[in-house]
Design an enzyme around this catalytic site. Structure first.
Site, PDB file in Angstrom:
ATOM      1  N   LYS A  13       0.836  -1.212   0.000  1.00 59.18           N
ATOM      2  CA  LYS A  13       0.000   0.000   0.000  1.00 59.18           C
ATOM      3  C   LYS A  13       0.868   1.259   0.000  1.00 59.18           C
ATOM      4  O   LYS A  13       0.656   2.160  -0.799  1.00 59.18           O
ATOM      5  CB  LYS A  13      -0.906   0.034   1.246  1.00 59.18           C
ATOM      6  CG  LYS A  13      -1.861  -1.134   1.359  1.00 59.18           C
ATOM      7  CD  LYS A  13      -2.754  -1.015   2.590  1.00 59.18           C
ATOM      8  CE  LYS A  13      -2.009  -1.069   3.902  1.00 59.18           C
ATOM      9  NZ  LYS A  13      -1.333  -2.352   4.208  1.00 59.18           N
ATOM     10  N   ARG A  88      -9.505   1.247   8.276  1.00 56.84           N
ATOM     11  CA  ARG A  88      -9.230  -0.187   8.416  1.00 56.84           C
ATOM     12  C   ARG A  88     -10.183  -0.872   9.370  1.00 56.84           C
ATOM     13  O   ARG A  88      -9.925  -2.016   9.790  1.00 56.84           O
ATOM     14  CB  ARG A  88      -7.760  -0.479   8.708  1.00 56.84           C
ATOM     15  CG  ARG A  88      -7.208  -0.015   9.947  1.00 56.84           C
ATOM     16  CD  ARG A  88      -5.735   0.275   9.845  1.00 56.84           C
ATOM     17  NE  ARG A  88      -4.834  -0.832   9.701  1.00 56.84           N
ATOM     18  CZ  ARG A  88      -3.600  -0.658   9.223  1.00 56.84           C
ATOM     19  NH1 ARG A  88      -3.185   0.508   8.815  1.00 56.84           N
ATOM     20  NH2 ARG A  88      -2.795  -1.668   9.156  1.00 56.84           N
ATOM     21  N   ARG A 127      11.893  -5.599   4.702  1.00 57.97           N
ATOM     22  CA  ARG A 127      11.546  -4.179   4.561  1.00 57.97           C
ATOM     23  C   ARG A 127      12.464  -3.311   5.419  1.00 57.97           C
ATOM     24  O   ARG A 127      12.785  -3.642   6.550  1.00 57.97           O
ATOM     25  CB  ARG A 127      10.101  -3.930   4.993  1.00 57.97           C
ATOM     26  CG  ARG A 127       9.830  -2.433   5.063  1.00 57.97           C
ATOM     27  CD  ARG A 127       8.401  -2.061   5.106  1.00 57.97           C
ATOM     28  NE  ARG A 127       7.703  -2.661   6.210  1.00 57.97           N
ATOM     29  CZ  ARG A 127       6.391  -2.601   6.330  1.00 57.97           C
ATOM     30  NH1 ARG A 127       5.675  -2.004   5.407  1.00 57.97           N
ATOM     31  NH2 ARG A 127       5.809  -3.175   7.350  1.00 57.97           N
ATOM     32  N   ARG A 160      11.160  -1.970  11.049  1.00 55.38           N
ATOM     33  CA  ARG A 160      10.105  -1.485  11.930  1.00 55.38           C
ATOM     34  C   ARG A 160       9.898  -2.429  13.112  1.00 55.38           C
ATOM     35  O   ARG A 160       9.967  -3.635  12.954  1.00 55.38           O
ATOM     36  CB  ARG A 160       8.797  -1.341  11.130  1.00 55.38           C
ATOM     37  CG  ARG A 160       8.551   0.078  10.696  1.00 55.38           C
ATOM     38  CD  ARG A 160       7.426   0.187   9.709  1.00 55.38           C
ATOM     39  NE  ARG A 160       6.199  -0.498  10.085  1.00 55.38           N
ATOM     40  CZ  ARG A 160       5.102  -0.522   9.321  1.00 55.38           C
ATOM     41  NH1 ARG A 160       5.095   0.105   8.159  1.00 55.38           N
ATOM     42  NH2 ARG A 160       4.031  -1.164   9.711  1.00 55.38           N
ATOM     43  N   ARG A 171      -0.787  -9.052  13.093  1.00 54.24           N
ATOM     44  CA  ARG A 171      -1.316  -8.011  12.196  1.00 54.24           C
ATOM     45  C   ARG A 171      -2.144  -8.641  11.091  1.00 54.24           C
ATOM     46  O   ARG A 171      -3.175  -8.097  10.689  1.00 54.24           O
ATOM     47  CB  ARG A 171      -0.174  -7.179  11.613  1.00 54.24           C
ATOM     48  CG  ARG A 171       0.415  -6.226  12.637  1.00 54.24           C
ATOM     49  CD  ARG A 171       1.782  -5.734  12.251  1.00 54.24           C
ATOM     50  NE  ARG A 171       1.791  -4.979  11.022  1.00 54.24           N
ATOM     51  CZ  ARG A 171       2.879  -4.749  10.308  1.00 54.24           C
ATOM     52  NH1 ARG A 171       4.041  -5.234  10.696  1.00 54.24           N
ATOM     53  NH2 ARG A 171       2.805  -4.035   9.211  1.00 54.24           N
TER      54      ARG A 171
END
Ligand code: AP5
Ligand code: MG
Length: 214
Positions: A13, A88, A127, A160, A171
């Protein structure tokens, strides 16, 4: 052009929202980035949000909805925006719809980036994020020019806190329970479009461009 990005954590996203924002000259509004900036700056909102984010849970709607409604009312959002990570939950989507209806506006596209759960963990572990400007890289799929350094603002890149595999699993389950119903919500509004998020980053963006036109 008013756009909502949907998709699981790690679906891409943020990666696509940044390209859309650059191409169409509209702001990229990411609630995750806003919360992370608040955590970094040690604000009260950041302190509250961190409690939930570190566990992979959603920050309560009452800390989130007003923040976004206020942000989309800023002058730079007049011509549109790309919302990334909001809404969300169904109550968040309704708060957004109500705020827009009060101004005779609506979301033009809800872009759902589809990536199966099994691809997600690999994406998250590679990431690297810039907590200063929100840019996102991947050690394998989208490496920065200099390892560990943000191409955009030069600050250092980090893994992160919530990208540890056990938090990612949480998540994902929160996504399936609370966020996936938004696919039906925006289908009902006639604005849902789906994109295969397992393709290369540039190919995914080409598909999005075809949908958005120009
Ligand atoms: P948020 O920051 O929104 O995280 P998320 O939804 O979990 O999504 P991510 O940012 O992890 O993934 P992404 O889809 O943006 O993927 P990306 O482009 O980085 O939210 C974090 C937390 O904040 C939430 O858990 C919650 O606690 C809280 N929060 C935020 N908004 C909230 C709200 N509205 N209400 C309540 N709580 C809220 O891509 C992932 C990686 O894959 C990158 O490394 C990228 O380079 C790579 N990649 C991307 N596309 C591709 C591709 N096509 N092929 C290969 N690699 C790719
Ligand atoms: Mg993101």
């Amino acid at each position: 052009m008013k756009i909502v990005m949907l998709g699981a954590p790690g679906a891409g996203k943020g990666t696509q929202a940044k390209q859309i924002a650059d191409t169409y000259g509209i702001p990229h509004i990411s609630t995750g980035d806003i919360f992370r900036a608040n955590i970094k700056n040690g604000t009260e909102l950041g302190r509250k949000a961190k409690e939930y984010m570190d566990k992979g849970l959603l920050v309560p709607d009452e800390l989130t909805c007003d923040l976004v409604v206020d942000r989309i009312s800023q002058p730079d959002a007049e011509k549109g925006y790309v919302l990334d990570g909001f809404p969300r939950t169904i109550p968040q989507a309704e708060a957004l719809t109500n705020a827009l209806e009060a101004r005779h506006e609506k979301i033009d596209y809800a872009i759902d980036i589809e990536v199966p759960d099994e691809n997600i963990i690999r994406r998250m572990s590679g990431r690297r994020a810039c907590l200063t400007c929100g840019a996102t890289f991947h050690t394998e799929f989208a490496p920065p020019k200099v390892e560990g350094v943000c191409d955009v603002c030069g600050d250092k890149l980090v893994l992160r806190e919530d990208d540890k595999p056990e938090t990612v699993a949480n998540r994902l389950s929160v996504y399936h329970e609370q966020t996936q119903p938004l696919i039906d919500y925006y289908t009902g509004k006639g604005v849902l479009v789906e994109v295969d998020g397992t393709l290369d980053i540039d190919v995914v963006f080409e598909k999005i461009r075809e949908i958005l036109g120009a």
